[in-house]
Design a protein around this motif. Structure first.
Motif, PDB file in Angstrom:
ATOM      1  N   UNK A  15     -38.018  37.649  -4.288  1.00  4.97           N
ATOM      2  CA  UNK A  15     -37.468  36.519  -3.665  1.00  4.97           C
ATOM      3  C   UNK A  15     -38.322  36.137  -2.626  1.00  4.97           C
ATOM      4  N   UNK A  16     -38.777  37.001  -1.768  1.00  6.93           N
ATOM      5  CA  UNK A  16     -39.497  36.629  -0.527  1.00  6.93           C
ATOM      6  C   UNK A  16     -40.911  36.212  -0.794  1.00  6.93           C
ATOM      7  N   UNK A  17     -41.369  36.792  -1.829  1.00  2.91           N
ATOM      8  CA  UNK A  17     -42.828  36.097  -2.136  1.00  2.91           C
ATOM      9  C   UNK A  17     -42.763  34.805  -2.879  1.00  2.91           C
ATOM     10  N   UNK A  18     -41.708  34.529  -3.585  1.00  2.00           N
ATOM     11  CA  UNK A  18     -41.523  33.269  -4.046  1.00  2.00           C
ATOM     12  C   UNK A  18     -41.361  32.356  -3.023  1.00  2.00           C
ATOM     13  N   UNK A  19     -40.220  32.625  -2.194  1.00  2.00           N
ATOM     14  CA  UNK A  19     -39.707  31.746  -1.028  1.00  2.00           C
ATOM     15  C   UNK A  19     -41.210  31.682  -0.258  1.00  2.00           C
ATOM     16  N   UNK A  20     -41.997  32.732   0.040  1.00  2.00           N
ATOM     17  CA  UNK A  20     -43.383  32.561   0.848  1.00  2.00           C
ATOM     18  C   UNK A  20     -44.340  31.605   0.118  1.00  2.00           C
ATOM     19  N   UNK A  21     -44.216  31.514  -1.071  1.00  2.00           N
ATOM     20  CA  UNK A  21     -45.205  30.739  -1.990  1.00  2.00           C
ATOM     21  C   UNK A  21     -44.696  28.870  -1.584  1.00  2.00           C
ATOM     22  N   UNK A 100     -44.663  26.562  12.662  1.00  2.00           N
ATOM     23  CA  UNK A 100     -44.576  27.012  11.354  1.00  2.00           C
ATOM     24  C   UNK A 100     -44.491  28.532  11.261  1.00  2.00           C
ATOM     25  N   UNK A 101     -45.163  29.272  12.097  1.00  2.00           N
ATOM     26  CA  UNK A 101     -45.153  30.800  12.192  1.00  2.00           C
ATOM     27  C   UNK A 101     -43.502  31.258  12.311  1.00  2.00           C
ATOM     28  N   UNK A 102     -43.010  30.373  13.240  1.00  2.00           N
ATOM     29  CA  UNK A 102     -41.643  30.854  13.434  1.00  2.00           C
ATOM     30  C   UNK A 102     -40.867  30.660  12.573  1.00  2.00           C
ATOM     31  N   UNK A 103     -40.990  29.505  11.829  1.00  2.00           N
ATOM     32  CA  UNK A 103     -39.958  29.110  10.667  1.00  2.00           C
ATOM     33  C   UNK A 103     -40.458  30.017   9.578  1.00  2.00           C
ATOM     34  N   UNK A 104     -41.573  30.476   9.081  1.00  2.00           N
ATOM     35  CA  UNK A 104     -41.927  31.291   8.208  1.00  2.00           C
ATOM     36  C   UNK A 104     -41.280  32.676   8.555  1.00  2.00           C
ATOM     37  N   UNK A 105     -41.232  33.226   9.672  1.00  2.00           N
ATOM     38  CA  UNK A 105     -40.561  34.442   9.788  1.00  2.00           C
ATOM     39  C   UNK A 105     -39.039  34.286   9.711  1.00  2.00           C
ATOM     40  N   UNK A 106     -38.657  33.142  10.287  1.00  2.00           N
ATOM     41  CA  UNK A 106     -36.874  33.103   9.978  1.00  2.00           C
ATOM     42  C   UNK A 106     -36.728  33.124   8.527  1.00  2.00           C
ATOM     43  N   UNK A 107     -37.618  32.139   7.566  1.00  3.04           N
ATOM     44  CA  UNK A 107     -37.318  32.005   6.239  1.00  3.04           C
ATOM     45  C   UNK A 107     -37.508  33.383   5.457  1.00  3.04           C
ATOM     46  N   UNK A 108     -38.567  34.160   5.954  1.00  2.00           N
ATOM     47  CA  UNK A 108     -38.894  35.300   5.205  1.00  2.00           C
ATOM     48  C   UNK A 108     -37.757  36.310   5.653  1.00  2.00           C
ATOM     49  N   UNK A 109     -37.285  36.353   6.705  1.00  2.69           N
ATOM     50  CA  UNK A 109     -36.204  37.309   6.998  1.00  2.69           C
ATOM     51  C   UNK A 109     -34.872  36.865   6.404  1.00  2.69           C
ATOM     52  N   UNK A 110     -34.558  35.701   6.323  1.00  2.00           N
ATOM     53  CA  UNK A 110     -33.251  35.407   5.616  1.00  2.00           C
ATOM     54  C   UNK A 110     -33.193  35.785   4.053  1.00  2.00           C
ATOM     55  N   UNK A 111     -34.505  35.427   3.692  1.00  2.00           N
ATOM     56  CA  UNK A 111     -34.569  35.594   2.094  1.00  2.00           C
ATOM     57  C   UNK A 111     -34.629  37.177   1.847  1.00  2.00           C
ATOM     58  N   UNK A 112     -35.345  37.675   2.617  1.00  2.00           N
ATOM     59  CA  UNK A 112     -35.651  39.374   2.381  1.00  2.00           C
ATOM     60  C   UNK A 112     -34.013  39.940   2.467  1.00  2.00           C
ATOM     61  N   UNK A 113     -33.393  39.581   3.527  1.00  2.00           N
ATOM     62  CA  UNK A 113     -31.824  39.914   3.721  1.00  2.00           C
ATOM     63  C   UNK A 113     -30.963  39.675   2.678  1.00  2.00           C
ATOM     64  N   UNK A 114     -31.044  38.549   2.247  1.00  2.00           N
ATOM     65  CA  UNK A 114     -30.110  38.069   0.975  1.00  2.00           C
ATOM     66  C   UNK A 114     -30.549  38.927  -0.085  1.00  2.00           C
ATOM     67  N   UNK A 115     -31.719  38.885  -0.196  1.00  2.00           N
ATOM     68  CA  UNK A 115     -32.247  39.961  -1.594  1.00  2.00           C
ATOM     69  C   UNK A 115     -32.032  41.225  -1.499  1.00  2.00           C
ATOM     70  N   UNK A 116     -31.984  41.750  -0.394  1.00  2.00           N
ATOM     71  CA  UNK A 116     -31.745  43.119  -0.032  1.00  2.00           C
ATOM     72  C   UNK A 116     -29.947  43.337  -0.336  1.00  2.00           C
ATOM     73  N   UNK A 117     -29.404  42.455   0.354  1.00  2.00           N
ATOM     74  CA  UNK A 117     -27.911  42.588   0.208  1.00  2.00           C
ATOM     75  C   UNK A 117     -27.683  42.470  -1.520  1.00  2.00           C
TER      76      UNK A 117
END
Length: 141
Positions: A15-21, A100-117
């Protein structure tokens, strides 16, 4: 890596890769090439940060279970040090958009944690070792 650990990493990484794209495309539309690079690098940093920590902690947990919590603290502290170093290195980078870098880190973090949970909730992980399959003697030696 145990199969449960691999499922959890996959459950968060895909999910993080998809959100990253998707975020990279949005960053390109909104802020151009600098925005796309910033968002992509931010999502990559979040994925490497969390993925590396999860894989390292899984290894330590299997190899030295008595050291699990101490290793978790050490891994987290090391990650924070690397993240601080990366942010200091990139603070004046002209090739990427900082917002944009900060938004990417925040978005990647949110999606990674949601996918991990979600992956943790779906994976059946034993927390007690099952008894051996030897037949019971009914309490007699």
């Amino acid at each position: 890596m145990q199969s449960n650990d691999a499922r959890i990493v996959r459950g968060a990484a895909i999910p993080t890769a998809v959100a990253g794209v998707v975020a990279t495309i949005i960053g390109a539309v909104v802020a151009g090439a600098d925005g796309a690079l910033g968002v992509a690098l931010g999502v990559l940093v979040a994925a490497v940060f969390f993925g590396g920590g999860l894989i390292s902690l899984g290894y330590v947990g299997r190899r030295w279970p008595d050291l699990f919590f101490g290793a978790a603290f050490l891994i987290y502290t090391t990650q924070m040090g690397f993240l601080l170093g990366l942010l200091l290195l990139l603070r004046d980078a002209s090739f990427l958009n900082g917002r944009a870098f900060a938004i990417g880190v925040l978005a990647g973090t949110a999606v990674w944690l949601a996918g991990q949970v979600r992956a943790h909730l779906k994976v059946k992980t034993l927390y007690v070792e099952p008894a051996s399959a030897a037949p019971s003697t009914g309490g007699r030696p």
